[in-house]
Design an enzyme around this catalytic site. Structure first.
Site, mmCIF file in Angstrom:
data_model
loop_
_atom_site.group_PDB
_atom_site.id
_atom_site.type_symbol
_atom_site.label_atom_id
_atom_site.label_comp_id
_atom_site.label_asym_id
_atom_site.label_seq_id
_atom_site.Cartn_x
_atom_site.Cartn_y
_atom_site.Cartn_z
ATOM 1 N N CYS A 2 0.837 -1.179 0.000
ATOM 2 C CA CYS A 2 0.000 0.000 0.000
ATOM 3 C C CYS A 2 0.882 1.243 0.000
ATOM 4 O O CYS A 2 2.077 1.177 -0.218
ATOM 5 C CB CYS A 2 -0.906 0.002 1.236
ATOM 6 S SG CYS A 2 -1.792 -1.557 1.479
ATOM 7 N N SER A 52 -5.290 -4.478 -1.866
ATOM 8 C CA SER A 52 -5.777 -5.572 -1.018
ATOM 9 C C SER A 52 -5.083 -6.878 -1.357
ATOM 10 O O SER A 52 -5.202 -7.385 -2.476
ATOM 11 C CB SER A 52 -7.288 -5.738 -1.207
ATOM 12 O OG SER A 52 -7.965 -4.524 -0.956
ATOM 13 N N ILE A 54 -4.171 -9.308 1.761
ATOM 14 C CA ILE A 54 -4.562 -10.185 2.874
ATOM 15 C C ILE A 54 -5.795 -9.595 3.552
ATOM 16 O O ILE A 54 -5.873 -8.377 3.764
ATOM 17 C CB ILE A 54 -3.403 -10.349 3.876
ATOM 18 C CG1 ILE A 54 -2.252 -11.124 3.226
ATOM 19 C CG2 ILE A 54 -3.866 -11.050 5.149
ATOM 20 C CD1 ILE A 54 -1.016 -11.260 4.097
ATOM 21 N N GLU A 77 4.393 -6.245 4.123
ATOM 22 C CA GLU A 77 3.870 -7.554 4.499
ATOM 23 C C GLU A 77 4.697 -8.099 5.660
ATOM 24 O O GLU A 77 5.921 -8.020 5.633
ATOM 25 C CB GLU A 77 3.946 -8.549 3.334
ATOM 26 C CG GLU A 77 3.181 -8.159 2.090
ATOM 27 C CD GLU A 77 1.667 -8.223 2.237
ATOM 28 O OE1 GLU A 77 1.195 -8.795 3.241
ATOM 29 O OE2 GLU A 77 0.963 -7.697 1.357
ATOM 30 N N ASP A 100 -2.114 -8.623 8.750
ATOM 31 C CA ASP A 100 -0.811 -8.503 9.390
ATOM 32 C C ASP A 100 -0.615 -7.106 9.969
ATOM 33 O O ASP A 100 0.177 -6.905 10.895
ATOM 34 C CB ASP A 100 0.312 -8.855 8.412
ATOM 35 C CG ASP A 100 0.241 -8.083 7.108
ATOM 36 O OD1 ASP A 100 -0.796 -7.459 6.824
ATOM 37 O OD2 ASP A 100 1.217 -8.117 6.338
ATOM 38 N N SER A 359 10.359 -12.088 -6.706
ATOM 39 C CA SER A 359 11.503 -11.763 -7.553
ATOM 40 C C SER A 359 12.795 -12.124 -6.828
ATOM 41 O O SER A 359 12.792 -12.416 -5.632
ATOM 42 C CB SER A 359 11.465 -10.270 -7.906
ATOM 43 O OG SER A 359 12.466 -9.945 -8.843
ATOM 44 N N GLY A 360 13.902 -12.071 -7.564
ATOM 45 C CA GLY A 360 15.173 -12.571 -7.028
ATOM 46 C C GLY A 360 16.120 -11.520 -6.488
ATOM 47 O O GLY A 360 17.292 -11.826 -6.229
#
Length: 614
Positions: A2, A52, A54, A77, A100, A359-360
């Site tokens: 967000c 949105s 969770i 998160e 969370d 992603s890495g």
């Protein structure tokens, strides 16, 4: 994922403050198009834009505690929120939502600032304590999520992106010209300052308090190497593999579909492989028609090997140049990393299908992925020569025409903190006065990075370079483009390598299991080899390549850049004769000036967006 905004009210006019805070939040609607909400009292205004992910129905913010004395706005998160939630319920805290976000609020009530070291995730947040008239906020340990604040003439504003401040009359927009030399050297500002005067970045792993007009900040976490030489390679490979499996599980938690970015490299392939074990995962890849710069074929082949859906896009030169001004707007500050534009298209491609991607990013900094980390091995014997001898050889070599080994000798004069390749990344410090229209006092780039080398003075040179990258390059460049380019498309990007548990391992692995004479990310590649095809686990790192070097020689794009280089704004800040020579020499093929050209061009695009158009 967000975005939030807020400020200390200059006057107690609820209706006016509501209009201002909404206008600020609307500036960053791309960070959260699903919902907006606000909290305004006599002291503070808070705004929130929600994407949105969770608790889709019940996760609105700002969130208040039981007696409405504390209010939270949060971006990010928390991957261990379910365990923390259960623990807090046992302590008697009642939850209104399943998010969370609320865990942070009640965690702060229960543990104060100590909650920060219990959070596993990416975050930036602010809590308003109405009883104490205090703001408390923090940023995650890596700096995955952004946090900016404005301090000037008694005014305090904060938010996820600087552009939100433009909608607040308390904000005095001024270009921070003093930092232009630093930008030209690093391609970013290597301190907590920004390109806007009086706007600052909260450091990763730091918290702040603002009470009675006083701002203070301190670190709650700093990475600390504790090298463990008691284990062999197999131990580290197994530990990495086991921990990474757990990290991808945690990072995959969502109430919406989670996809993956996929290049041909070991990092993103490892992520895709683990996600594909549990999900029918969609993957996304971009490339170019110019095959020598494109990894699309290898990415498509790996997706077929894994049996996952893969969506691709070839970026054209016309698209690349057309979107460049937009990219600089979303960046907030100029960032000339050419891969950012490819990432913009990649995020756009993914956002057509999903709301979350893995992603890495971060694997190279934590586990030793860059080829220049091998440089200390090349210099190991040479650095044993007396300093005077190295100075003499370097000074002589510098005055001679180009020859094989010249760069080695000239760089061999210096210790690692000055020799480190991220210094003078685009322009050498000695070039800055030549490229600018007027002299702006500036520090040698090593001044900014030396403190990080000092913090790990007892470690080997490879470890020192990685540590400096974790504290600078990763924060100021890699994670900035990852956040801004994904959020420009309302897409949440998660990075399972940048996880507390993965970091614990990375800070213990001996240098010989990170870098050797043959390859990089030694232990990580060994772990990946347990799961991936050999050609993927051993794939040489190429970075996010672009054909920009070639495109700048084409007449239409040369002319586009030339027009900017000869504009009134360019004349105000740059020596136009000098930058035009860089451009002309590049077009003629007598020099490779792509990075230098793109650095100035990106700045001019950014300046247009924020100081001409806006």
């Amino acid at each position: 994922m967000c975005g939030f905004v807020g400020y200390i009210n200059a006057k107690n006019d609820v209706e006016e403050n509501r209009k201002i805070i909404k206008a600020m939040a609307d500036r960053i609607i791309h960070r959260g198009p699903d919902q907006d909400d606000y909290y305004v009292d006599g002291d503070v205004s808070l705004g929130f834009r929600r994407l949105s992910i969770i608790d889709l129905d019940g996760g609105s913010q700002p969130i208040t505690n039981a007696d409405d004395t504390k209010v939270l706005v949060f971006n990010g998160e928390i991957y261990n929120y379910q365990e923390l939630r259960a623990e807090l319920i046992e302590k008697g805290y009642a939850f209104k939502t399943k998010t969370d976000s609320e865990v942070i609020l009640h965690g702060y009530e229960a543990y104060g600032k100590e909650i920060l070291n219990r959070l596993r995730g990416m975050f930036a947040f602010v809590i308003w304590d109405a009883n104490e008239k205090k703001l408390f906020g923090a940023r995650d340990i890596f700096g995955i999520k952004p946090f900016f604040y404005y301090l000037n003439e008694g005014n305090f504003l904060f938010g996820s992106e600087i552009k939100a401040f433009l909608s607040n009359p308390l904000f005095k927009k001024e270009f921070n010209e003093a930092r232009l030399p630093d930008y030209l050297c690093f391609e970013y500002i290597p301190t907590t300052e920004t390109m806007f005067k009086n706007v600052y970045k909260l450091e990763p792993g730091a918290y702040f308090e603002y009470v009675n007009g006083a701002f203070s900040t301190d670190r709650y976490f700093t990475p600390e190497y504790r090298i463990d030489d008691t284990h062999d390679m197999a131990y580290w490979e197994d530990l990495i593999d086991e921990t990474f499996k757990g990290s991808t599980v945690a990072h995959g938690i969502a109430d919406v579909e989670v996809g993956c970015f996929l290049s041909s490299g070991v990092d993103s392939s490892y992520v895709v492989h683990e996600m594909a074990k549990r999900n029918d995962v969609r993957t996304f890849s971009v490339g170019y028609a110019e095959k020598k710069y494109s990894e699309l074929d290898r990415a498509v082949n790996f997706a077929k090997h894994e049996g996952v859906r893969n969506y691709t896009k070839e970026i054209t030169a016309e698209e690349y140049f057309a979107v460049s001004p937009t990219v600089q707007y979303y960046m907030d500050e100029p960032l000339p990393n050419p891969s950012a534009i490819a990432l913009y298209f990649l995020a756009g491609l993914a956002a057509e299908q999903v709301k979350v991607v893995l992603s890495g990013e971060g694997a190279d900094e934590l586990f030793g992925g860059y080829h220049y980390y091998r440089e200390p091995l090349d210099f190991e014997k040479y650095m044993k020569l007396p300093q005077g001898v190295r100075n003499l050889l370097g000074n002589v070599a510098e005055k001679l025409p180009a020859f094989h080994g010249k760069r080695f000798l000239t760089r061999g004069r210096y210790g690692i903190e000055k020799r480190f390749i991220r210094n003078n990344y685009v322009y050498n410090h000695s070039e800055v006065d030549k490229v600018l229209a007027k002299k702006i006092p500036s520090e040698d780039p090593s001044v900014y990075t030396k403190p990080f080398f000092d913090e790990v003075a007892g470690e080997d040179d490879i470890t020192k370079m990685q540590y400096a990258d974790i504290r600078t390059w990763l924060v100021q460049d890699i994670l900035v483009k990852a956040d801004r380019m994904s959020m420009a498309h309302s897409l949440e990007l998660r990075v399972p390598f940048l996880d507390r548990e993965m970091l614990k391992i990375a800070l213990q692995i001996p240098a010989k299991y990170r870098i050797n004479d043959e390859t990089t990310k030694v232990a990580l590649r060994g772990a990946a080899a347990k799961e991936l095809p050999e050609e993927t686990s051993k794939m040489r790192k190429t970075g996010f390549l672009t054909p920009l070097n070639d495109w700048l020689k084409r007449d239409e794009f040369y002319t586009m850049v030339k027009d900017k280089f000869q504009s009134d704004i360019a004349k105000e800040y740059f020596n136009t004769d000098y930058i035009m020579k860089l451009l002309d020499d590049h077009k003629a093929g007598t020099a490779h000036n792509m990075k230098k050209i793109w650095s100035v061009y990106s700045f001019l695009l950014w300046y247009d967006k924020y100081f001409v158009e806006n």
